[in-house]
Design an enzyme around this catalytic site. Structure first.
Site, mmCIF file in Angstrom:
data_model
loop_
_atom_site.group_PDB
_atom_site.id
_atom_site.type_symbol
_atom_site.label_atom_id
_atom_site.label_comp_id
_atom_site.label_asym_id
_atom_site.label_seq_id
_atom_site.Cartn_x
_atom_site.Cartn_y
_atom_site.Cartn_z
ATOM 1 N N HIS A 122 41.355 32.739 40.837
ATOM 2 C CA HIS A 122 40.700 33.002 42.013
ATOM 3 C C HIS A 122 39.609 31.915 42.438
ATOM 4 C CE1 HIS A 122 41.980 37.257 41.803
ATOM 5 N NE2 HIS A 122 42.040 36.921 40.394
ATOM 6 N N ASN A 147 40.402 35.980 35.193
ATOM 7 C CA ASN A 147 40.379 37.395 34.781
ATOM 8 C C ASN A 147 41.602 37.058 33.764
ATOM 9 O OD1 ASN A 147 38.717 38.244 36.734
ATOM 10 N ND2 ASN A 147 40.462 38.872 37.826
ATOM 11 N N HIS A 181 46.390 32.891 36.732
ATOM 12 C CA HIS A 181 46.000 32.375 37.818
ATOM 13 C C HIS A 181 44.360 32.363 38.221
ATOM 14 C CE1 HIS A 181 45.890 36.924 38.013
ATOM 15 N NE2 HIS A 181 45.132 36.862 39.343
ATOM 16 N N ASP A 224 44.771 35.956 48.986
ATOM 17 C CA ASP A 224 44.983 37.190 48.226
ATOM 18 C C ASP A 224 45.096 38.285 49.239
ATOM 19 O OD1 ASP A 224 43.918 39.691 46.938
ATOM 20 O OD2 ASP A 224 43.476 38.349 45.244
ATOM 21 N N ILE A 225 45.869 39.229 48.952
ATOM 22 C CA ILE A 225 46.057 40.331 50.204
ATOM 23 C C ILE A 225 45.031 41.494 50.130
ATOM 24 C CG2 ILE A 225 48.698 39.895 50.057
ATOM 25 C CD1 ILE A 225 48.912 42.657 48.754
#
Length: 109
Positions: free
Chosen positions: A103, A88, A101, A31-32
């Site tokens: 996390h 989410n 996606h 993750d950026i």
């Protein structure tokens, strides 16, 4: 591919990412904007908008995403201490990119 989908563009190599794993069904990248020392995104290549859009035919994709998260936690040496998995769902649930996606968060001391 959805034309404006950020994750589809990452998957197709149009936008760079720090990949830690790829196969023909999913990708895993950092993750950026990490919310933990280890924060990975496990993303199916098939564009599924959110958990609310999963179909019966997608059950194998979801299983593979979860198994990939487990394997990534082992690879990142956080599996023994513990980690968090989070989907989410929709804007009210914190989803910002509308491509399914998972996390993977961990690495806290």
């Amino acid at each position: 591919m959805q034309e404006e989908c950020l994750f589809c563009k990452i998957i197709n190599g149009e936008i760079p990412a720090d990949f830690i794993y790829k196969n023909d069904r999913l990708v895993i990248f950092k993750d950026i904007y990490p919310a933990a020392p280890v924060h990975l995104l496990i993303v199916p290549r098939k564009h599924i908008r959110s958990i609310n859009d999963i179909k019966e035919e997608d059950k194998n994709i979801i299983f593979e995403v979860i198994m990939a998260a487990k394997n990534a936690a082992q690879k990142m040496s956080i599996s023994e201490f513990g980690y968090k998995l989070n989907f989410n769902v929709e804007k009210g649930g914190g989803q910002m990119i509308f491509h399914l996606h998972l996390h993977l968060l961990g690495g806290w001391k």
